[in-house]
Enzyme design. Structure first.
Site, PDB file in Angstrom:
ATOM      1  N   TYR A 138       0.478  12.074  14.774  1.00 61.48           N
ATOM      2  CA  TYR A 138       1.266  11.161  13.940  1.00 61.48           C
ATOM      3  C   TYR A 138       1.884  10.060  14.803  1.00 61.48           C
ATOM      4  CZ  TYR A 138       5.000   9.527  10.826  1.00 61.48           C
ATOM      5  OH  TYR A 138       5.843   8.752  10.061  1.00 61.48           O
TER       6      TYR A 138
ATOM      7  N   ILE B 259       9.268   5.133  -0.207  1.00 58.92           N
ATOM      8  CA  ILE B 259       9.626   3.817   0.313  1.00 58.92           C
ATOM      9  C   ILE B 259       8.822   2.716  -0.385  1.00 58.92           C
ATOM     10  CG2 ILE B 259       9.501   2.330   2.361  1.00 58.92           C
ATOM     11  CD1 ILE B 259      10.096   4.882   4.041  1.00 58.92           C
ATOM     12  N   GLY B 260       7.538   2.941  -0.586  1.00 62.20           N
ATOM     13  CA  GLY B 260       6.692   1.929  -1.192  1.00 62.20           C
ATOM     14  C   GLY B 260       7.096   1.593  -2.614  1.00 62.20           C
TER      15      GLY B 260
ATOM     16  N   SER C  22       7.186   3.954  12.832  1.00 61.84           N
ATOM     17  CA  SER C  22       8.093   5.107  12.870  1.00 61.84           C
ATOM     18  C   SER C  22       8.785   5.182  14.220  1.00 61.84           C
ATOM     19  CB  SER C  22       7.310   6.406  12.640  1.00 61.84           C
ATOM     20  OG  SER C  22       8.135   7.551  12.859  1.00 61.84           O
TER      21      SER C  22
ATOM     22  N   THR D 257       0.852  -1.186   0.000  1.00 63.80           N
ATOM     23  CA  THR D 257       0.000   0.000   0.000  1.00 63.80           C
ATOM     24  C   THR D 257       0.894   1.245   0.000  1.00 63.80           C
ATOM     25  OG1 THR D 257      -0.182   0.187   2.428  1.00 63.80           O
ATOM     26  CG2 THR D 257      -1.759  -1.248   1.301  1.00 63.80           C
ATOM     27  N   GLY D 258       0.419   2.289  -0.649  1.00 66.44           N
ATOM     28  CA  GLY D 258       1.265   3.470  -0.792  1.00 66.44           C
ATOM     29  C   GLY D 258       2.515   3.129  -1.584  1.00 66.44           C
ATOM     30  N   GLY D 259       2.338   2.344  -2.632  1.00 63.68           N
ATOM     31  CA  GLY D 259       3.489   1.850  -3.393  1.00 63.68           C
ATOM     32  C   GLY D 259       3.809   2.649  -4.637  1.00 63.68           C
TER      33      GLY D 259
END
Length: 249
Positions: free
Chosen positions: A150, A18-19, A137, A12-14
């Protein structure tokens, strides 16, 4: 390289940062890969970057109903799923008194609620030797001013990695987490700061990193690749911190 030959993966978020780098490394290691992105523009970019090597899905990571749609698309395209890298997220910062309910709910939805229900929706198609990696994180460990929302979302993900590892290992599903520190990604260009303020923040952050630099997306991707592979089959419910020593100060 062939560490992921005959394996299927969803990131996801690729479509950036980073993704996207993780998708490239997974493909290079032989995996069949699907990635999600939050906008038509990001999806188009990822399709161009990954060519025909990945199945790209436009999906809102914070929309609960969409998670079942993503799971169905992955099932139709890949069949059983061997690897899930939960990477999509939002990073919004501000003082306690500046937060609204809408802003709070947005961060919770994208960073916690969406991932939780995506994992639930994917349960029927996970293989018997699957790996889930959650991108958390170091903010879950350090008291950084203006990072309250966050940090609590990343702390929730870290807890989820530990609790789900116990719940899902009986199904053959390993759950682990990576916790990056400051990584040079497009994220830092999305904070709404002026160029001068952004540079000042980067300088201030870099001064707190013992190795003296921001991390590279490839360094996180390689760690995710390790946890996703059979090389890490004895690692369950663990967190690998990738922060240049920052959280040790």
């Amino acid at each position: 390289m062939s560490r992921l030959v005959n394996k299927t993966a969803l990131i996801t978020g690729g479509t950036s940062g980073i993704g996207l780098e993780t998708a490239k490394q997974f493909i290079a290691e032989g995996a069949r890969v699907a990635v999600t992105g939050s906008s038509a523009k990001s999806v188009e970019f990822a399709r161009a970057e990954l060519d025909a090597s990945a199945f790209v899905i436009e999906a809102d990571a914070g929309n609960l109903a969409v998670q079942a749609t993503v799971a169905e698309a992955v099932r139709n395209e890949l069949g059983a799923l061997d690897i899930l890298f939960v990477n999509a997220g939002v990073a919004e910062f501000g003082p306690l008194e500046g937060w609204t309910e809408a802003g709070f709910d947005k961060s919770i939805a994208i960073n916690v609620k969406g991932p939780f229900f995506l994992i639930q929706a994917l349960l029927p198609i996970f293989s018997k030797n699957a790996s889930i990696v959650l991108n958390t994180s170091i903010n879950a460990h350090i008291g950084m001013p203006n990072s309250t929302v966050y940090s609590l979302t990343k702390g929730a993900l870290l807890t989820l990695a530990k609790t789900l590892s116990g719940e899902l290992i009986g199904r053959g599903i390993r759950v682990n987490a990576v916790s990056p520190g400051p990584i040079m990604t497009p994220l830092y260009g999305k904070l709404g700061m002026s160029e001068a303020d952004s540079k000042a923040m980067a300088t201030q952050i870099q001064s707190q990193i013992p190795v003296g630099r921001f991390g590279d997306v490839s360094e996180v991707a390689k760690t995710v690749l390790f946890l996703a592979s059979d090389e890490a089959r004895y690692i369950v419910g663990s967190e690998l911190i990738i922060d240049g020593g920052m959280s040790n100060l």
